[in-house]
Design a protein around this motif. Sequence first.
Motif, PDB file in Angstrom:
ATOM      1  N   GLY A 176      31.261 -21.807  -0.256  1.00 21.28           N
ATOM      2  CA  GLY A 176      30.307 -22.877   0.032  1.00 21.28           C
ATOM      3  C   GLY A 176      29.949 -22.970   1.504  1.00 21.28           C
ATOM      4  N   GLU A 177      30.455 -22.035   2.307  1.00 18.99           N
ATOM      5  CA  GLU A 177      30.180 -22.039   3.753  1.00 18.99           C
ATOM      6  C   GLU A 177      28.733 -21.627   4.023  1.00 18.99           C
ATOM      7  OE1 GLU A 177      31.614 -19.638   7.797  1.00 18.99           O
ATOM      8  OE2 GLU A 177      32.358 -19.064   5.815  1.00 18.99           O
ATOM      9  N   GLU A 178      28.088 -22.342   4.941  1.00 20.88           N
ATOM     10  CA  GLU A 178      26.738 -21.948   5.359  1.00 20.88           C
ATOM     11  C   GLU A 178      26.815 -20.682   6.199  1.00 20.88           C
ATOM     12  OE1 GLU A 178      24.596 -25.007   7.351  1.00 20.88           O
ATOM     13  OE2 GLU A 178      24.392 -26.261   5.554  1.00 20.88           O
ATOM     14  N   ILE A 179      25.943 -19.725   5.896  1.00 24.94           N
ATOM     15  CA  ILE A 179      25.907 -18.458   6.630  1.00 24.94           C
ATOM     16  C   ILE A 179      24.685 -18.460   7.528  1.00 24.94           C
ATOM     17  CG2 ILE A 179      25.823 -15.955   6.460  1.00 24.94           C
ATOM     18  CD1 ILE A 179      28.389 -17.219   5.344  1.00 24.94           C
ATOM     19  N   ASN A 180      24.939 -18.397   8.842  1.00 24.29           N
ATOM     20  CA  ASN A 180      23.867 -18.334   9.831  1.00 24.29           C
ATOM     21  C   ASN A 180      23.905 -16.989  10.531  1.00 24.29           C
ATOM     22  OD1 ASN A 180      22.758 -21.305  10.046  1.00 24.29           O
ATOM     23  ND2 ASN A 180      24.990 -21.465   9.891  1.00 24.29           N
ATOM     24  N   ILE A 181      22.736 -16.427  10.782  1.00 25.54           N
ATOM     25  CA  ILE A 181      22.651 -15.120  11.429  1.00 25.54           C
ATOM     26  C   ILE A 181      21.688 -15.205  12.613  1.00 25.54           C
ATOM     27  CG2 ILE A 181      23.124 -13.920   9.261  1.00 25.54           C
ATOM     28  CD1 ILE A 181      20.114 -13.189   9.180  1.00 25.54           C
ATOM     29  N   PRO A 182      21.776 -14.269  13.549  1.00 25.78           N
ATOM     30  CA  PRO A 182      20.815 -14.255  14.662  1.00 25.78           C
ATOM     31  C   PRO A 182      19.384 -14.146  14.149  1.00 25.78           C
ATOM     32  CG  PRO A 182      22.653 -12.791  15.128  1.00 25.78           C
ATOM     33  CD  PRO A 182      22.806 -13.214  13.696  1.00 25.78           C
ATOM     34  N   PHE A 183      18.488 -14.889  14.764  1.00 27.32           N
ATOM     35  CA  PHE A 183      17.086 -14.894  14.351  1.00 27.32           C
ATOM     36  C   PHE A 183      16.514 -13.481  14.346  1.00 27.32           C
ATOM     37  CE2 PHE A 183      12.546 -15.321  14.832  1.00 27.32           C
ATOM     38  CZ  PHE A 183      12.217 -16.456  14.117  1.00 27.32           C
ATOM     39  N   HIS A 184      16.913 -12.667  15.344  1.00 21.59           N
ATOM     40  CA  HIS A 184      16.319 -11.326  15.464  1.00 21.59           C
ATOM     41  C   HIS A 184      16.784 -10.365  14.380  1.00 21.59           C
ATOM     42  CE1 HIS A 184      20.074  -9.762  17.195  1.00 21.59           C
ATOM     43  NE2 HIS A 184      20.080 -10.799  18.001  1.00 21.59           N
ATOM     44  N   ASP A 185      17.756 -10.791  13.551  1.00 21.56           N
ATOM     45  CA  ASP A 185      18.197  -9.946  12.443  1.00 21.56           C
ATOM     46  C   ASP A 185      17.507 -10.276  11.127  1.00 21.56           C
ATOM     47  OD1 ASP A 185      20.052  -8.127  13.576  1.00 21.56           O
ATOM     48  OD2 ASP A 185      21.528  -9.732  13.748  1.00 21.56           O
ATOM     49  N   MET A 186      16.598 -11.240  11.135  1.00 18.17           N
ATOM     50  CA  MET A 186      15.915 -11.601   9.894  1.00 18.17           C
ATOM     51  C   MET A 186      15.017 -10.471   9.402  1.00 18.17           C
ATOM     52  SD  MET A 186      16.734 -14.463   8.562  1.00 18.17           S
ATOM     53  CE  MET A 186      15.363 -14.775   7.456  1.00 18.17           C
ATOM     54  N   LEU A 187      14.319  -9.838  10.322  1.00 17.19           N
ATOM     55  CA  LEU A 187      13.398  -8.745  10.001  1.00 17.19           C
ATOM     56  C   LEU A 187      13.463  -7.724  11.131  1.00 17.19           C
ATOM     57  CD1 LEU A 187      10.260 -10.732   8.765  1.00 17.19           C
ATOM     58  CD2 LEU A 187      11.698  -9.250   7.347  1.00 17.19           C
ATOM     59  N   PRO A 188      13.048  -6.488  10.901  1.00 19.93           N
ATOM     60  CA  PRO A 188      12.960  -5.531  12.005  1.00 19.93           C
ATOM     61  C   PRO A 188      11.973  -6.037  13.062  1.00 19.93           C
ATOM     62  CG  PRO A 188      12.774  -4.417   9.876  1.00 19.93           C
ATOM     63  CD  PRO A 188      12.665  -5.877   9.598  1.00 19.93           C
ATOM     64  N   MET A 189      12.426  -6.148  14.287  1.00 22.38           N
ATOM     65  CA  MET A 189      11.532  -6.619  15.351  1.00 22.38           C
ATOM     66  C   MET A 189      11.929  -5.992  16.672  1.00 22.38           C
ATOM     67  SD  MET A 189      12.759 -10.623  15.766  1.00 22.38           S
ATOM     68  CE  MET A 189      12.527 -10.992  14.034  1.00 22.38           C
ATOM     69  N   VAL A 190      10.972  -5.972  17.592  1.00 27.09           N
ATOM     70  CA  VAL A 190      11.196  -5.332  18.885  1.00 27.09           C
ATOM     71  C   VAL A 190      12.231  -6.121  19.684  1.00 27.09           C
ATOM     72  CG1 VAL A 190       9.341  -6.577  20.074  1.00 27.09           C
ATOM     73  CG2 VAL A 190      10.048  -4.342  20.905  1.00 27.09           C
ATOM     74  N   HIS A 191      13.074  -5.401  20.424  1.00 29.55           N
ATOM     75  CA  HIS A 191      13.999  -6.029  21.365  1.00 29.55           C
ATOM     76  C   HIS A 191      13.251  -6.238  22.680  1.00 29.55           C
ATOM     77  CE1 HIS A 191      17.404  -6.749  23.984  1.00 29.55           C
ATOM     78  NE2 HIS A 191      18.211  -6.786  22.920  1.00 29.55           N
ATOM     79  N   PRO A 192      13.374  -7.397  23.320  1.00 29.89           N
ATOM     80  CA  PRO A 192      12.641  -7.627  24.568  1.00 29.89           C
ATOM     81  C   PRO A 192      12.878  -6.567  25.637  1.00 29.89           C
ATOM     82  CG  PRO A 192      13.584  -9.675  23.779  1.00 29.89           C
ATOM     83  CD  PRO A 192      14.120  -8.589  22.891  1.00 29.89           C
ATOM     84  N   ASN A 193      14.076  -5.978  25.656  1.00 34.33           N
ATOM     85  CA  ASN A 193      14.352  -4.939  26.653  1.00 34.33           C
ATOM     86  C   ASN A 193      13.465  -3.719  26.483  1.00 34.33           C
ATOM     87  OD1 ASN A 193      16.358  -6.524  27.696  1.00 34.33           O
ATOM     88  ND2 ASN A 193      18.058  -5.302  26.928  1.00 34.33           N
ATOM     89  N   ASP A 194      12.864  -3.556  25.302  1.00 32.99           N
ATOM     90  CA  ASP A 194      12.073  -2.368  25.012  1.00 32.99           C
ATOM     91  C   ASP A 194      10.568  -2.586  25.205  1.00 32.99           C
ATOM     92  OD1 ASP A 194      14.437  -1.105  24.288  1.00 32.99           O
ATOM     93  OD2 ASP A 194      14.268  -1.730  22.202  1.00 32.99           O
ATOM     94  N   LEU A 195      10.180  -3.779  25.617  1.00 29.20           N
ATOM     95  CA  LEU A 195       8.759  -4.056  25.791  1.00 29.20           C
ATOM     96  C   LEU A 195       8.180  -3.235  26.944  1.00 29.20           C
ATOM     97  CD1 LEU A 195       8.759  -7.953  25.451  1.00 29.20           C
ATOM     98  CD2 LEU A 195       7.844  -6.319  23.796  1.00 29.20           C
ATOM     99  N   ALA A 196       6.963  -2.749  26.758  1.00 36.52           N
ATOM    100  CA  ALA A 196       6.207  -2.142  27.857  1.00 36.52           C
ATOM    101  C   ALA A 196       5.349  -3.246  28.461  1.00 36.52           C
ATOM    102  CB  ALA A 196       5.325  -1.013  27.335  1.00 36.52           C
TER     103      ALA A 196
END
Length: 236
Positions: free
Chosen positions: A138-158
């Motif tokens: 019954g524990e709520e499971i929370n995950i990092p927002f950036h793991d919800m879908l494939p998305m760019v990491h800010p370090n990789d932005l041009a």
Amino acid sequence: MAPHASSDVAANGTVNGSARTQAAPLFTVNSPNVVYTDSEIKSKYAYHTTDITRTADNKLVATPKATNYDFKVDRKVGKVGVMMVGWGGNNGSTVTAGLLGNRRNLVWETREGQRASNYYGSVVMGSTIKLGTDAKTGEEINIPFHDMLPMVHPNDLAIGGWDISSMNLADAMDRAQVLEPTLKQLVRKEMAEMKPLPSIYYPDFIAANQEDRADNVLEGSKASWAHVEKIQQDIR
């Protein structure tokens, strides 16, 4: 995690990012409405609302309504560019310095002690979202927002952009007077090599106190198709 992106500066005024190797997804969805392929995630979603109508005797009638949507997400994140209008302003220069600091995991001294680069202020990188509830505990499971879908990491932005001022990003960072002096020294060399592309300059739309800075502008002070084409060329 893949190595941090290169911060080499291209001739056209951008900081080259890179597309890192995608890690295995943190979770998968077990639903007939979600289909995984090697390249895509396809899903169907029904958005439920209620339509309200009135009868002749002014009674309310509630009718459930569902609108169906089909979503498709690429599983591989490509190279992503961000071009800022007013790159040499307070926001543009500090965002760029922040990205460089995080790429290099920089640590610097302040009057309150050491500070380390982080993405605490970022909704994508610094927050979590509820995924669901553990079926056994019954524990709520929370995950990092950036793991919800494939998305760019800010370090990789041009990174790139335009500005009416020709000042390089290091000098613009000094002008903004936002960052700690010790942090500025750590990113100064890279930022000194970054210079905004010439910008459109329509005085009627820019504060009068900016006029003295306008030494990096495209010819013409009125809207024209030539300006649109030049900006399109810059983006390409």
